[in-house]
Design a protein around this motif. Sequence first.
Motif, PDB file in Angstrom:
ATOM      1  N   GLY B  16       0.825  -1.212   0.000  1.00  0.00           N
ATOM      2  CA  GLY B  16       0.000   0.000   0.000  1.00  0.00           C
ATOM      3  C   GLY B  16       0.852   1.252   0.000  1.00  0.00           C
ATOM      4  N   LEU B  17       1.947   1.228   0.753  1.00  0.00           N
ATOM      5  CA  LEU B  17       2.842   2.393   0.795  1.00  0.00           C
ATOM      6  C   LEU B  17       3.450   2.656  -0.582  1.00  0.00           C
ATOM      7  N   LEU B  18       3.948   1.579  -1.224  1.00  0.00           N
ATOM      8  CA  LEU B  18       4.576   1.757  -2.536  1.00  0.00           C
ATOM      9  C   LEU B  18       3.556   2.258  -3.567  1.00  0.00           C
ATOM     10  N   TRP B  19       2.352   1.677  -3.511  1.00  0.00           N
ATOM     11  CA  TRP B  19       1.309   2.101  -4.459  1.00  0.00           C
ATOM     12  C   TRP B  19       0.752   3.482  -4.125  1.00  0.00           C
ATOM     13  N   SER B  20       0.921   3.921  -2.893  1.00  0.00           N
ATOM     14  CA  SER B  20       0.348   5.222  -2.526  1.00  0.00           C
ATOM     15  C   SER B  20       1.042   6.364  -3.270  1.00  0.00           C
ATOM     16  N   ILE B  21       2.249   6.123  -3.769  1.00  0.00           N
ATOM     17  CA  ILE B  21       2.930   7.155  -4.558  1.00  0.00           C
ATOM     18  C   ILE B  21       2.136   7.392  -5.839  1.00  0.00           C
ATOM     19  N   LEU B  22       1.657   6.310  -6.437  1.00  0.00           N
ATOM     20  CA  LEU B  22       0.773   6.425  -7.596  1.00  0.00           C
ATOM     21  C   LEU B  22      -0.511   7.154  -7.197  1.00  0.00           C
ATOM     22  N   ALA B  23      -1.068   6.748  -6.043  1.00  0.00           N
ATOM     23  CA  ALA B  23      -2.337   7.341  -5.605  1.00  0.00           C
ATOM     24  C   ALA B  23      -2.194   8.846  -5.380  1.00  0.00           C
ATOM     25  N   MET B  24      -1.037   9.273  -4.856  1.00  0.00           N
ATOM     26  CA  MET B  24      -0.837  10.717  -4.647  1.00  0.00           C
ATOM     27  C   MET B  24      -0.743  11.440  -5.992  1.00  0.00           C
ATOM     28  N   GLY B  25      -0.153  10.771  -6.973  1.00  0.00           N
ATOM     29  CA  GLY B  25      -0.115  11.341  -8.318  1.00  0.00           C
ATOM     30  C   GLY B  25      -1.522  11.508  -8.865  1.00  0.00           C
ATOM     31  N   VAL B  26      -2.338  10.473  -8.697  1.00  0.00           N
ATOM     32  CA  VAL B  26      -3.722  10.542  -9.166  1.00  0.00           C
ATOM     33  C   VAL B  26      -4.478  11.632  -8.407  1.00  0.00           C
ATOM     34  N   TYR B  27      -4.197  11.758  -7.110  1.00  0.00           N
ATOM     35  CA  TYR B  27      -4.847  12.794  -6.298  1.00  0.00           C
ATOM     36  C   TYR B  27      -4.597  14.191  -6.888  1.00  0.00           C
ATOM     37  N   ILE B  28      -3.370  14.434  -7.346  1.00  0.00           N
ATOM     38  CA  ILE B  28      -3.032  15.760  -7.877  1.00  0.00           C
ATOM     39  C   ILE B  28      -3.867  16.104  -9.108  1.00  0.00           C
ATOM     40  N   THR B  29      -4.015  15.155 -10.016  1.00  0.00           N
ATOM     41  CA  THR B  29      -4.827  15.474 -11.199  1.00  0.00           C
ATOM     42  C   THR B  29      -6.314  15.433 -10.871  1.00  0.00           C
ATOM     43  N   TYR B  30      -6.740  14.354 -10.235  1.00  0.00           N
ATOM     44  CA  TYR B  30      -8.176  14.139 -10.045  1.00  0.00           C
ATOM     45  C   TYR B  30      -8.776  15.140  -9.069  1.00  0.00           C
ATOM     46  N   ARG B  31      -8.104  15.401  -7.974  1.00  0.00           N
ATOM     47  CA  ARG B  31      -8.661  16.279  -6.959  1.00  0.00           C
ATOM     48  C   ARG B  31      -8.203  17.732  -7.101  1.00  0.00           C
ATOM     49  N   ILE B  32      -6.886  17.941  -7.205  1.00  0.00           N
ATOM     50  CA  ILE B  32      -6.396  19.319  -7.226  1.00  0.00           C
ATOM     51  C   ILE B  32      -6.713  19.988  -8.567  1.00  0.00           C
ATOM     52  N   MET B 138       9.195  -2.266   3.629  1.00  0.00           N
ATOM     53  CA  MET B 138       8.469  -1.340   4.494  1.00  0.00           C
ATOM     54  C   MET B 138       9.248  -0.032   4.638  1.00  0.00           C
ATOM     55  N   LEU B 139      10.550  -0.171   4.865  1.00  0.00           N
ATOM     56  CA  LEU B 139      11.404   1.005   5.063  1.00  0.00           C
ATOM     57  C   LEU B 139      11.428   1.886   3.814  1.00  0.00           C
ATOM     58  N   VAL B 140      11.621   1.236   2.662  1.00  0.00           N
ATOM     59  CA  VAL B 140      11.636   1.987   1.400  1.00  0.00           C
ATOM     60  C   VAL B 140      10.308   2.726   1.223  1.00  0.00           C
ATOM     61  N   GLY B 141       9.216   2.017   1.516  1.00  0.00           N
ATOM     62  CA  GLY B 141       7.885   2.621   1.391  1.00  0.00           C
ATOM     63  C   GLY B 141       7.729   3.823   2.303  1.00  0.00           C
ATOM     64  N   ILE B 142       8.062   3.646   3.580  1.00  0.00           N
ATOM     65  CA  ILE B 142       7.868   4.734   4.545  1.00  0.00           C
ATOM     66  C   ILE B 142       8.723   5.942   4.183  1.00  0.00           C
ATOM     67  N   VAL B 143      10.002   5.707   3.886  1.00  0.00           N
ATOM     68  CA  VAL B 143      10.891   6.829   3.585  1.00  0.00           C
ATOM     69  C   VAL B 143      10.411   7.588   2.348  1.00  0.00           C
TER      70      VAL B 143
END
Lengths: 264, 306
Positions: B16-32, B138-143
């Motif tokens: 989920g952490l690794l995929w959340s980077i994609l989700a934040m990208g989608v958030y920028i276009t879709y929401r912002i 996990m560490l890579v994801g969190i950082v």
Amino acid sequence: MLKLTNITKTFEPGTLNEKKALKGISLDMKESDFITIIGGNGAGKSTLLNAIAGMFITDSGKIEIDGNDVTNLPEHKRAKYIGRVFQDTRMGTASGMTIEENMAMAYRRGKHRTLRKGITKAERDFYREHLKMLDLGLEDRLTTKTGLLSGGQRQALTLLMATMTKPKLLLLDEHTAALDPKTAKKVLELTKKIIAEDKLTALMITHNMRDALKHGNRLVMLDKGKIIIDLSEEQKKNLQVSDLLSMFEKASGDSMTNDRMLLG
Amino acid sequence: MELISLGTFLNAVSQGLLWSILAMGVYITYRILDFADLTTEGSFPLGAAVDAMLIINGTNPFVATFASFIIGLVAGLVTGLLNTKLKIPGLLSGILVMTGLYSVNLRIMGKANLPLLKQPTIITTVTDMGISNSNAIMLVGIVSVVIIILLLVLLFATEFGFALRATGNNPKMISALGVNTDIMIIIGLMISNGLISLSGGIIAQYNGYADAGMGTGTIVIGLASVIIGEVIFGKTSIFRSLISVVLGSILYRIIIAFVLENGLQPTDLKLISSIVLAICLFLPVVKEKMFAKKSIKNMNGGANNA
């Protein structure tokens, strides 16, 4: 301050919907002139203001603001000269952003947007002081999203945002028309006060003939894309609404059938 | 009986952490930006392809990962130019770039699947320090998530960030305040696709391969994360929203792990994704209706009392 030379605009030329919206309008405004604009539906009032603001490029003619030829500049490049308030109260602010964020964006009108802070502490105090002028209690609600404000509050805020940096030109497009009478009166008084205090050059469209006569130092009436009446402060001083109506009938060869204008 | 095992749960969290980077990208276009951008489905595998290709050719995995971010900027730039300069509707611009990228990705990879077996990755760099594989992920994801949230929050608090938000919120207004909204849309799409592509690069290293088909369904995954996050965890500020999106992405992975452990096949995943998103899109409506009923009840209650 504002000089229009024979500007024209036709929408959808060569189609069934062709509309000659502006048919050669010339207007010369001196500094701190306050012109009220009246005219029936489709007379070209809003189109004229939009042409000045650069929402579209005119077909011919010349537009100068403060000696600068802006005829072919896009809207965002004219913004440094122009403050605007629209009829739709939702148009003037970003509803998902807070009062202070909206004010900060207006404060930077026409400036380059950098990676510096969007809003500083000092600005916040400045905005709070400024908002007190409205007497709406908004100074305590800096972090409220503007979408949560009432139409009147939003319009007062938009007016403040449009005039905060003392624009060369203030364009008001029926900015009180969507408000209830009491709020409309308040916003109009505020408009008058700000224009007088800051000696702003302003164009105000109104559908209310009484307001048009009462405010400003010059009155312009549009009909079918042309200026048909242009009255100086002296000329309009003692006029009544009925005088204005008969002048309109004489000038346009038409009778004024727009109820909204008569009753307003 | 436990719903899912702890191992599966932790695995879902790191995914989920690794995929959340994609989700934040989608958030920028879709929401912002209020722009439904389908470029995602092409820029995600693009990042994976570039990342895998570079790693195989001996590039440092951190440099390769950064390169997948940069190439994503280019993908966003193309979509932005199609939309603002050629006036092609946003949805269509995204579809055009997404489709074109499919061929581009195959060109980059030379074949449909590029394995990263025994190659150094950012994850193996961490495991080389004596940390277990699952902890390393996990560490890579969190950082990465912390760094990205920090940068985005800072960005959206700048003059530029305000203008970007206003462009999605009220383009007419911000244009009247002197901002070129075309430029804002282009830069917004670039940042968004940069993140999505970066996510693709990291996921490729996590999966151990890049695949030409790995973009399919990513927009649904991204949207589901954004919407689950916002509905459950709130969206009062940019910071809050980004945290919500990350939690949404994790929750989405947990839901997926749960249904997989309970008898569904990995091949059912895309269908499950769509159903989850459909439910999420429906949730706010249900919430509103329930709220409306409640207030009517309260009003009636008040009337009875009076």
